[in-house]
Design a protein around this motif. Structure first.
Motif, PDB file in Angstrom:
ATOM      1  N   ALA A 206       0.866  -1.177   0.000  1.00 18.43           N
ATOM      2  CA  ALA A 206       0.000   0.000   0.000  1.00 18.43           C
ATOM      3  C   ALA A 206       0.903   1.227   0.000  1.00 18.43           C
ATOM      4  CB  ALA A 206      -0.887  -0.012   1.235  1.00 18.43           C
ATOM      5  N   HIS A 207       0.944   1.941  -1.078  1.00 19.75           N
ATOM      6  CA  HIS A 207       1.898   3.039  -1.145  1.00 19.75           C
ATOM      7  C   HIS A 207       1.306   4.395  -0.816  1.00 19.75           C
ATOM      8  CE1 HIS A 207       5.622   1.183  -1.910  1.00 19.75           C
ATOM      9  NE2 HIS A 207       5.154   0.475  -2.917  1.00 19.75           N
TER      10      HIS A 207
ATOM     11  N   SER B  77     -10.480 -17.127   6.220  1.00 21.77           N
ATOM     12  CA  SER B  77      -9.617 -17.414   5.081  1.00 21.77           C
ATOM     13  C   SER B  77     -10.131 -16.702   3.847  1.00 21.77           C
ATOM     14  CB  SER B  77      -9.560 -18.922   4.846  1.00 21.77           C
ATOM     15  OG  SER B  77      -8.491 -19.225   3.979  1.00 21.77           O
ATOM     16  N   ASP B  78      -9.239 -15.943   3.251  1.00 24.08           N
ATOM     17  CA  ASP B  78      -9.611 -15.143   2.094  1.00 24.08           C
ATOM     18  C   ASP B  78      -8.313 -14.566   1.533  1.00 24.08           C
ATOM     19  OD1 ASP B  78     -10.495 -13.002   0.386  1.00 24.08           O
ATOM     20  OD2 ASP B  78     -12.356 -12.881   1.537  1.00 24.08           O
ATOM     21  N   PRO B  79      -8.142 -14.578   0.210  1.00 26.99           N
ATOM     22  CA  PRO B  79      -6.931 -13.947  -0.333  1.00 26.99           C
ATOM     23  C   PRO B  79      -6.772 -12.507   0.154  1.00 26.99           C
ATOM     24  CG  PRO B  79      -8.058 -15.176  -2.050  1.00 26.99           C
ATOM     25  CD  PRO B  79      -8.950 -15.223  -0.837  1.00 26.99           C
ATOM     26  N   ALA B  80      -7.876 -11.859   0.488  1.00 30.69           N
ATOM     27  CA  ALA B  80      -7.795 -10.468   0.965  1.00 30.69           C
ATOM     28  C   ALA B  80      -7.104 -10.355   2.322  1.00 30.69           C
ATOM     29  CB  ALA B  80      -9.198  -9.867   1.065  1.00 30.69           C
ATOM     30  N   PHE B  81      -7.040 -11.467   3.070  1.00 25.89           N
ATOM     31  CA  PHE B  81      -6.374 -11.420   4.387  1.00 25.89           C
ATOM     32  C   PHE B  81      -4.859 -11.613   4.268  1.00 25.89           C
ATOM     33  CE2 PHE B  81     -10.474 -13.529   6.174  1.00 25.89           C
ATOM     34  CZ  PHE B  81     -11.122 -12.302   6.201  1.00 25.89           C
ATOM     35  N   ALA B  82      -4.418 -12.042   3.077  1.00 22.40           N
ATOM     36  CA  ALA B  82      -3.012 -12.450   2.940  1.00 22.40           C
ATOM     37  C   ALA B  82      -2.057 -11.277   3.090  1.00 22.40           C
ATOM     38  CB  ALA B  82      -2.810 -13.115   1.580  1.00 22.40           C
ATOM     39  N   GLY B  83      -0.893 -11.588   3.623  1.00 22.28           N
ATOM     40  CA  GLY B  83       0.154 -10.581   3.762  1.00 22.28           C
ATOM     41  C   GLY B  83      -0.047  -9.635   4.924  1.00 22.28           C
ATOM     42  N   ALA B  84      -0.907 -10.019   5.888  1.00 28.15           N
ATOM     43  CA  ALA B  84      -1.212  -9.135   7.019  1.00 28.15           C
ATOM     44  C   ALA B  84      -0.047  -9.054   8.001  1.00 28.15           C
ATOM     45  CB  ALA B  84      -2.456  -9.644   7.747  1.00 28.15           C
ATOM     46  N   ASP B  85       0.267  -7.861   8.463  1.00 30.71           N
ATOM     47  CA  ASP B  85       1.202  -7.719   9.582  1.00 30.71           C
ATOM     48  C   ASP B  85       0.386  -7.763  10.878  1.00 30.71           C
ATOM     49  OD1 ASP B  85       0.053  -5.209   9.904  1.00 30.71           O
ATOM     50  OD2 ASP B  85       1.907  -4.084   9.648  1.00 30.71           O
TER      51      ASP B  85
ATOM     52  N   SER C  51      -9.492  -1.924   2.945  1.00 29.46           N
ATOM     53  CA  SER C  51      -8.194  -1.258   3.025  1.00 29.46           C
ATOM     54  C   SER C  51      -7.491  -1.538   4.357  1.00 29.46           C
ATOM     55  CB  SER C  51      -8.359   0.250   2.829  1.00 29.46           C
ATOM     56  OG  SER C  51      -8.947   0.814   3.986  1.00 29.46           O
ATOM     57  N   ARG C  52      -8.211  -2.174   5.289  1.00 31.66           N
ATOM     58  CA  ARG C  52      -7.578  -2.488   6.582  1.00 31.66           C
ATOM     59  C   ARG C  52      -7.201  -3.960   6.690  1.00 31.66           C
ATOM     60  NH1 ARG C  52     -11.005   0.639  11.072  1.00 31.66           N
ATOM     61  NH2 ARG C  52      -9.110   0.305  12.261  1.00 31.66           N
TER      62      ARG C  52
END
Lengths: 400, 262
Positions: free
Chosen positions: A60-61, B85-93, B214-215
């Protein structure tokens, strides 16, 4: 747009990414990698594996805040029973360099009751400014008031960097505050520097149990927050001529100090041995000791040297010695003058907990054990012969 | 008591290594396991339900195969489980992870206690538990080694700090993260294993959570890994080899020469 993309023109079809993917999410289609987004977790393993940089992760840039509004480097000045903790002086040392590189001021945030006079020490150790919240109800650490006040101050004064010790207090306080501030937080950093090109904070920490080092960025959110373990960095040396600076007194009201938790009692553990994080000499044992009874041998050596006894995770997990003795990624980080490792192979998880010791001595029968790479002196041989001999010779030498 | 336990599937990190030639993680053949600290969180929740009644719900976020840790949880006594589970959750910090889990917990509705392991062994951050508490605006007690007392209104717990323990009282609901001293997790019983096999694991996607995209996942994560590298190697120092007596002597002489023994 998907968050991960294969640059079709660049991909050479080498299939290294397929082997690197832990989730079987990549296949070859017409000699080009294709990522199944349903399986992909965006872990980045393929990005790292690609020899031609054909896989790109899009972050997210958008800047979530106006970065230019944020100045100052803040150190959370953890105090317990009115005493500022050693890790704070280590953070002030690290923070000074960051503040200089950013051309901004180094500040300490001190919360407590009757702690105003501690500000002088913070100035001596490099702080230019101290934010002071002094209130009877802040005497003991409590998550809610502490995180609320820290977040409120950060919103008002807008620091660009906030650092805190990765202590029991810091690790409870800071994640709460980071959520309140809606910003990024990196745990247990071992290295902090300013990227000379962008001015952002580069936060390096061990990841995957210490097997690798990861450098983390938080480019679009402020403050950039990080915790650092005690004894990873050197303390700022006090400058006794520098006892004054700016103090910002923070008014605290009932809304700030309200708490749904309270401390009923503090019970100090009476340890049989010296707290290993404070010891100058540590004798640590691992799997090679073969059993709990053989730790007695290490205790004798430690006693002769006025040291403390440490242990690897393997020895603690086997139940040979208590967790409070554990050195390493999931135990304590130590930085003694002399660290004597006995029968420890030197897994990276162990090394990250002790490799900033001044001198490292390794005793192991396997000459190829990784511990010897980290050691200043390596004694190759049977520990059951070497350790008693060491104890005997030290005894004679030190006339004990 | 309604108890929620947050769990995570992690790679068995003691096996993850870095390839010195390519500087990348070698993850082939690495098993996925339930984060060890979460087993203690589950055990504590199940013991409380056994004593006081109620329900234990395990919740995890991860790829579809993370369903297996929900089944692990049911095998040791959780009543049911939810996989986010959802691709939208991937890469979460940790910020996005805490947001997603807390949003799901809100959707579950009423709860008295939330348990988490003190940290996950892959990230080792210990940030998600307190993060969830902050999002839900409930109190937290981190690094708990013992629950002394529990009523419908209050809990008293022993929290580990550097030089001992703090005895902390909190109102309910509260989020508690646990350390290994708290209990001895049970092995799954035969019946537990049967339940786990039969259980229908609820799967929620971002649609089910009705959350601001976006969150979530990478988009909602302020931090990201810029690069990975091997820890700096040390060159290795002086080695002493030979008869134990001789090498100890040579070594002690060396220490004296280096002024390390005062």
């Amino acid at each position: 747009m998907a968050n991960i993309e294969v640059l079709k023109e660049t991909c050479i079809g080498c299939a290294k990414c397929i082997r690197a993917c832990p989730y079987d999410a990549i296949e070859m289609a017409d000699n080009v990698a294709e990522i199944d987004l349903k399986k992909c977790t965006l872990c980045g393993a393929c990005v790292e594996s690609c020899p031609v940089d054909a896989i790109v992760l899009h972050h997210a840039h958008r800047a979530a805040v106006d970065l230019n509004e944020y100045k100052e480097v803040w150190i959370f000045a953890e105090q317990r029973e009115g005493h500022v903790q050693g890790v704070v002086y280590e953070l002030l040392n690290a923070g000074k360099k960051l503040a200089n590189d950013r051309g901004t001021r180094l500040c300490a945030v001190l919360l407590g009751s009757g702690v105003a006079e501690q500000a002088g020490e913070l100035f001596m150790r490099g702080a230019d400014k101290v934010y002071l919240a002094d209130h009877p109800s802040l005497k003991d650490y409590n998550d809610e008031p502490y995180s609320r006040i820290l977040a409120k101050l950060a919103r008002q004064y807008k620091p660009e960097i906030v650092l805190c010790g990765a202590t029991a207090m810091g690790r409870s306080l800071i994640p709460r505050a980071a959520v309140m501030l809606q910003t990024g937080l990196t745990a247990d950093c071992t290295g902090l520097e300013i990227d000379p090109d962008s001015g952002h904070l580069l936060q390096t920490r061990p990841a995957f149990g210490g097997n690798i080092m990861a450098t983390i960025r938080c480019e679009n959110y402020r403050p950039q927050m990080a915790t650092v373990r005690h004894k990873v960095m050197d303390e700022a040396i006090p400058d006794t001529s520098r006892t004054e600076g700016e103090i910002i007194r923070v008014t605290v009201d009932e809304n700030d100090t309200a708490s749904r938790t309270r401390i009923l009692e503090v019970i100090k553990e009476v340890e049989e041995t010296i707290n290993i994080t404070e010891a100058d000499i540590i004798v640590a044992g691992g799997r090679g000791l073969k059993g709990p009874e053989n730790f007695e041998m290490l205790r004798e050596l430690a006693k002769v040297l006025d040291g403390a006894v440490g242990a690897s995770r393997a020895a603690v997990d086997a139940g040979w010695i208590g967790y409070s003795h554990q050195v390493g990624q999931t135990g304590k980080t130590v930085k003694p003058k002399i660290y004597i490792s006995v029968g420890i192979s030197g897994a990276i998880q162990h090394l990250v907990g002790m490799n900033s010791s001044d001198r490292i001595i390794a005793i192991n029968k396997n000459p190829d054990a990784p511990i010897f790479q980290a050691a200043d002196y390596g004694l190759v041989g049977d520990l059951f012969e070497i350790v008693p001999e060491l104890t005997r010779q030290f005894k004679t030498l030190l006339k004990k | 008591m309604n108890i929620i336990v947050c769990i995570k599937q992690v790679p068995d990190t003691t096996e993850v290594k870095i390839d010195p030639k390519t500087n990348t993680l070698i993850r082939e053949g690495v098993d996925s396991i339930l984060n060890p600290f979460d087993a203690y969180a589950l055990e504590e929740a199940v013991r409380i339900r056994e004593a006081k009644g109620g329900k234990v719900t395990a919740i995890t976020m991860g790829p579809p195969q993370a369903e297996s840790v929900i089944r692990d949880a049911i095998a040791v006594g959780a009543d049911d489980g939810i996989l986010l589970s959802d691709p939208a959750f991937a890469g979460a910090d940790t910020l996005a992870t805490s947001f997603t889990l807390s949003t799901a917990i809100r959707k579950i509705g009423s709860f008295d206690l939330i348990f988490c392991g003190k940290q996950a062994i892959d990230g080792d951050t210990a940030q998600v538990g307190p993060g969830i508490a902050a999002y839900l605006d409930i109190p937290q007690i981190a690094f708990v080694k013992k629950i002394r007392d529990l009523t419908d209104q209050k809990v008293v717990a022993e929290r580990m700090v550097e030089d001992g323990i703090e005895v902390v009282e909190s109102t309910i609901p509260v989020l508690i993260t646990v350390v290994k001293d708290i209990n001895e997790p049970r092995m799954p019983s035969l019946r537990g294993k049967m339940n786990a096999k039969k259980a229908e694991v609820t799967v929620w996607t971002s649609k089910d959570l009705d959350a601001d995209a976006s969150r979530l996942g990478l988009n909602g994560s302020p931090t990201w890994v810029d690069k990975i590298s091997s820890p700096p190697p040390k060159s290795g120092g002086e080695k002493f080899e030979g008869e134990p007596k001789d090498i100890v002597k040579a070594f002690v002489e060396r220490l004296k020469a280096d002024n390390l023994l005062q």
